[in-house]
Design a protein around this motif. Structure first.
Motif, PDB file in Angstrom:
ATOM      1  N   PRO A 203       0.764  -1.341  -0.002  1.00 15.87           N
ATOM      2  CA  PRO A 203      -0.126  -0.118   0.084  1.00 15.87           C
ATOM      3  C   PRO A 203       0.783   1.372   0.077  1.00 15.87           C
ATOM      4  O   PRO A 203       0.247   2.362   0.108  1.00 15.87           O
ATOM      5  CB  PRO A 203      -0.854  -0.282   1.343  1.00 15.87           C
ATOM      6  N   GLN A 204       2.131   1.456  -0.115  1.00 15.53           N
ATOM      7  CA  GLN A 204       2.831   2.366  -0.179  1.00 15.53           C
ATOM      8  C   GLN A 204       3.111   3.200  -1.648  1.00 15.53           C
ATOM      9  O   GLN A 204       3.838   4.085  -1.436  1.00 15.53           O
ATOM     10  CB  GLN A 204       4.337   2.093   0.506  1.00 15.53           C
ATOM     11  N   LYS A 205       2.254   2.927  -2.544  1.00 12.24           N
ATOM     12  CA  LYS A 205       2.409   3.483  -3.815  1.00 12.24           C
ATOM     13  C   LYS A 205       1.114   4.448  -3.874  1.00 12.24           C
ATOM     14  O   LYS A 205       0.841   5.711  -3.445  1.00 12.24           O
ATOM     15  CB  LYS A 205       2.719   2.671  -4.851  1.00 12.24           C
ATOM     16  N   CYS A 206       0.093   4.110  -4.646  1.00 11.33           N
ATOM     17  CA  CYS A 206      -1.075   4.622  -5.036  1.00 11.33           C
ATOM     18  C   CYS A 206      -1.906   4.866  -3.680  1.00 11.33           C
ATOM     19  O   CYS A 206      -2.581   5.928  -3.682  1.00 11.33           O
ATOM     20  CB  CYS A 206      -1.934   3.861  -6.139  1.00 11.33           C
ATOM     21  N   PHE A 207      -1.742   4.122  -2.732  1.00 12.65           N
ATOM     22  CA  PHE A 207      -2.608   4.119  -1.611  1.00 12.65           C
ATOM     23  C   PHE A 207      -1.980   4.908  -0.562  1.00 12.65           C
ATOM     24  O   PHE A 207      -2.390   4.977   0.419  1.00 12.65           O
ATOM     25  CB  PHE A 207      -3.027   2.586  -1.085  1.00 12.65           C
ATOM     26  N   ALA A 208      -0.628   5.418  -0.975  1.00 18.39           N
ATOM     27  CA  ALA A 208       0.055   6.493   0.049  1.00 18.39           C
ATOM     28  C   ALA A 208      -0.099   6.122   1.488  1.00 18.39           C
ATOM     29  O   ALA A 208      -0.112   6.818   2.155  1.00 18.39           O
ATOM     30  CB  ALA A 208      -0.649   7.825  -0.224  1.00 18.39           C
ATOM     31  N   SER A 209       0.229   4.867   1.636  1.00 12.52           N
ATOM     32  CA  SER A 209       0.394   4.326   3.037  1.00 12.52           C
ATOM     33  C   SER A 209       1.744   3.994   3.217  1.00 12.52           C
ATOM     34  O   SER A 209       2.711   4.412   2.376  1.00 12.52           O
ATOM     35  CB  SER A 209      -0.687   3.188   3.487  1.00 12.52           C
ATOM     36  N   ASP A 210       2.008   3.286   4.386  1.00 14.11           N
ATOM     37  CA  ASP A 210       3.391   2.523   4.505  1.00 14.11           C
ATOM     38  C   ASP A 210       3.744   1.283   4.065  1.00 14.11           C
ATOM     39  O   ASP A 210       2.514   0.720   3.827  1.00 14.11           O
ATOM     40  CB  ASP A 210       3.905   2.567   6.011  1.00 14.11           C
ATOM     41  N   GLY A 211       4.876   0.817   4.006  1.00 18.58           N
ATOM     42  CA  GLY A 211       5.011  -0.696   3.249  1.00 18.58           C
ATOM     43  C   GLY A 211       4.796  -1.826   4.634  1.00 18.58           C
ATOM     44  O   GLY A 211       4.296  -1.366   5.605  1.00 18.58           O
ATOM     45  N   GLY A 212       5.324  -2.883   4.346  1.00 17.28           N
ATOM     46  CA  GLY A 212       5.320  -3.901   5.071  1.00 17.28           C
ATOM     47  C   GLY A 212       4.000  -4.833   5.284  1.00 17.28           C
ATOM     48  O   GLY A 212       3.911  -5.702   6.111  1.00 17.28           O
ATOM     49  N   LEU A 213       3.075  -4.552   4.444  1.00 18.94           N
ATOM     50  CA  LEU A 213       1.890  -5.265   4.067  1.00 18.94           C
ATOM     51  C   LEU A 213       1.721  -5.762   2.658  1.00 18.94           C
ATOM     52  O   LEU A 213       1.945  -4.963   1.924  1.00 18.94           O
ATOM     53  CB  LEU A 213       0.705  -4.454   4.696  1.00 18.94           C
ATOM     54  N   TRP A 214       1.095  -6.947   2.426  1.00 17.99           N
ATOM     55  CA  TRP A 214       0.914  -7.536   1.223  1.00 17.99           C
ATOM     56  C   TRP A 214      -0.617  -7.735   1.270  1.00 17.99           C
ATOM     57  O   TRP A 214      -1.211  -8.061   2.406  1.00 17.99           O
ATOM     58  CB  TRP A 214       1.543  -8.753   0.772  1.00 17.99           C
ATOM     59  N   ILE A 215      -1.242  -7.378   0.113  1.00 11.74           N
ATOM     60  CA  ILE A 215      -2.634  -7.574  -0.048  1.00 11.74           C
ATOM     61  C   ILE A 215      -2.899  -8.223  -1.368  1.00 11.74           C
ATOM     62  O   ILE A 215      -2.363  -7.725  -2.500  1.00 11.74           O
ATOM     63  CB  ILE A 215      -3.341  -6.197   0.085  1.00 11.74           C
ATOM     64  N   ALA A 216      -3.650  -9.259  -1.286  1.00 12.09           N
ATOM     65  CA  ALA A 216      -3.889 -10.083  -2.679  1.00 12.09           C
ATOM     66  C   ALA A 216      -5.445 -10.179  -2.869  1.00 12.09           C
ATOM     67  O   ALA A 216      -6.307 -10.791  -2.025  1.00 12.09           O
ATOM     68  CB  ALA A 216      -3.339 -11.315  -2.949  1.00 12.09           C
ATOM     69  N   ALA A 217      -5.968  -9.593  -3.948  1.00 12.24           N
ATOM     70  CA  ALA A 217      -7.367  -9.858  -4.377  1.00 12.24           C
ATOM     71  C   ALA A 217      -7.248 -11.332  -5.058  1.00 12.24           C
ATOM     72  O   ALA A 217      -6.503 -11.339  -6.051  1.00 12.24           O
ATOM     73  CB  ALA A 217      -7.708  -8.801  -5.274  1.00 12.24           C
ATOM     74  N   CYS A 218      -7.922 -12.150  -4.729  1.00 12.46           N
ATOM     75  CA  CYS A 218      -7.850 -13.352  -5.042  1.00 12.46           C
ATOM     76  C   CYS A 218      -9.238 -14.089  -5.923  1.00 12.46           C
ATOM     77  O   CYS A 218     -10.375 -13.905  -5.021  1.00 12.46           O
ATOM     78  CB  CYS A 218      -7.507 -14.514  -4.141  1.00 12.46           C
TER      79      CYS A 218
END
Length: 383
Positions: A203-218
């Motif tokens: 989430p640290q790019k377009c979502f302008a948050s911090d890194g360290g989390l992965w998110i997957a739409a499955c």
């Protein structure tokens, strides 16, 4: 390169009326909006420092999952799965929990190569197949016998190349999944769920948050694959086990403790996007910025978009080559001295170029101001 100039880069002063209101153009971590920081402050007494197994944080995770489903327009049966570690960790997660035997990869830059390397190193998988192209382009990924996962990259952050997401002709989700690295694309580029099975990002790019989390739409097919591998005798570390991540996500939690502030900022950004029109609106802001940046470069005799095919140019990461008579490092130094940050080229690409983040949080008017500021710096360096 110019080596004997009367003005050093850090001595150049850009007039205030040329400067952007916000000078953050990093390609990740990216500009965080003030409202997201305010959201963290508002969460101080109710979320920060509280148990991630209790309703307040679980409700936050559930809100993020629901809002991502809305933003992407996901059909019924899709699941938003979360885990700690960022996209780099997800490549390892996928080698354990998505690839059945062999994968095929589109490789066209630094980051698109890393998943292929992870699969090649995994002792339980066969040698991956690679469709490769030169930096500044992307390959076409065709179907191949024996492949059960096709790995694409929506936006190659290192080069500023974006690709339309298409399932390879002749393949179906029943036999071969399509997994897409969308780390710098998710939230800023549009996509069609029917062409994809796993759309993963941090989430640290377009979502302008911090890194360290992965998110997957499955997709449902991806959920089935996760279950199939879980039922096999393949060993999987618990922290990299997709079935464990999926089981926890459906309960609106993560397997191990997440960074709650990261989730708060992500949630605030999702609200902002959805309140203004969703993915179409967010992607439109990036497209407006990209049209400004590439149009400006094409109108200068000393600047050229690195990606020569307009259809492959990214709307969220712009790369601009400069003439050899202008040192891009000097330009970046002068910009930084005036509060315009992180316009440097990707280090391993080794080109005399600028790289500009154009994520939705970045105002298109600030990208226009950036081009005016660059013009001023180049003129000053030439004096």
């Amino acid at each position: 390169m110019l080596s004997d100039v009367s003005t050093t880069p850090d001595q150049i002063t850009i007039p205030t009326d040329l400067l952007p209101d916000d000078g953050r153009f990093c390609c990740g971590p990216s500009k965080v909006r003030h409202a997201q920081v305010d959201a963290i402050v508002a969460a101080r007494d109710t979320l920060l420092g509280t148990s991630h197994r209790k309703p307040p944080v679980k409700n936050l995770v559930g809100a993020v999952r629901s809002k991502l489903t809305d933003l992407f327009g996901l059909p019924d049966g899709w699941e938003i799965v979360l885990g700690n570690g960022g996209s780099t960790v997800f490549w390892d997660v996928a080698t354990f929990g998505l690839v059945r035997e062999r994968s095929r990869h589109a490789v066209f830059g630094e980051f698109s190569s890393k998943f292929a390397e992870a699969c090649a190193a995994a002792p339980h998988l066969g040698e991956p197949s690679v469709a490769r192209s030169d930096a500044g382009t992307h390959p076409t990924v065709t179907a191949e016998d024996g492949i059960d996962l096709y790995a694409l990259t929506h936006n190659e952050t290192s080069t500023g190349v974006a690709m339309d997401l298409r399932r390879p002709a002749g393949t179906t989700a029943d036999t071969a999944l399509v997994a897409v690295d969308a780390t710098s694309a998710a939230g800023g580029l549009t996509w069609t769920p029917s062409e994809v099975d796993v759309y993963y990002f941090a989430p640290q790019k377009c979502f302008a948050s911090d890194g360290g989390l992965w998110i997957a739409a499955c997709s449902p097919a991806a959920v089935d694959r996760i279950g199939e591998i879980d039922a096999s005798d393949r060993w999987r570390p618990a922290s990299l086990d997709l079935q464990i991540a999926l089981d926890n996500s459906t309960k609106n939690q993560t397997y191990n403790t997440p960074a709650v502030a990261t989730l708060v900022m992500l949630d605030a950004q999702l609200d902002w996007m959805l309140d203004h029109g969703g993915l179409t609106w967010a992607a439109g802001r990036s497209a407006e910025s990209a049209a400004t940046l590439y149009g400006w470069a094409e109108s200068r005799d000393w600047a050229t978009p690195f990606v020569t095919d307009p259809a492959q140019r990214s709307n969220v990461v712009g790369t601009i080559d400069l003439d050899d008579t202008i040192d891009a490092g000097d330009v970046c130094s002068a910009l930084r001295a005036n509060g315009i940050l992180d316009t440097d080229a990707y280090r391993k690409l080794g080109r005399n170029q600028l790289r500009v983040g154009m994520f939705p949080a970045i105002e298109p008017s600030d990208v226009e101001a950036l081009t005016r500021s660059i013009d001023h710096v180049v003129d000053a360096l030439a004096d």
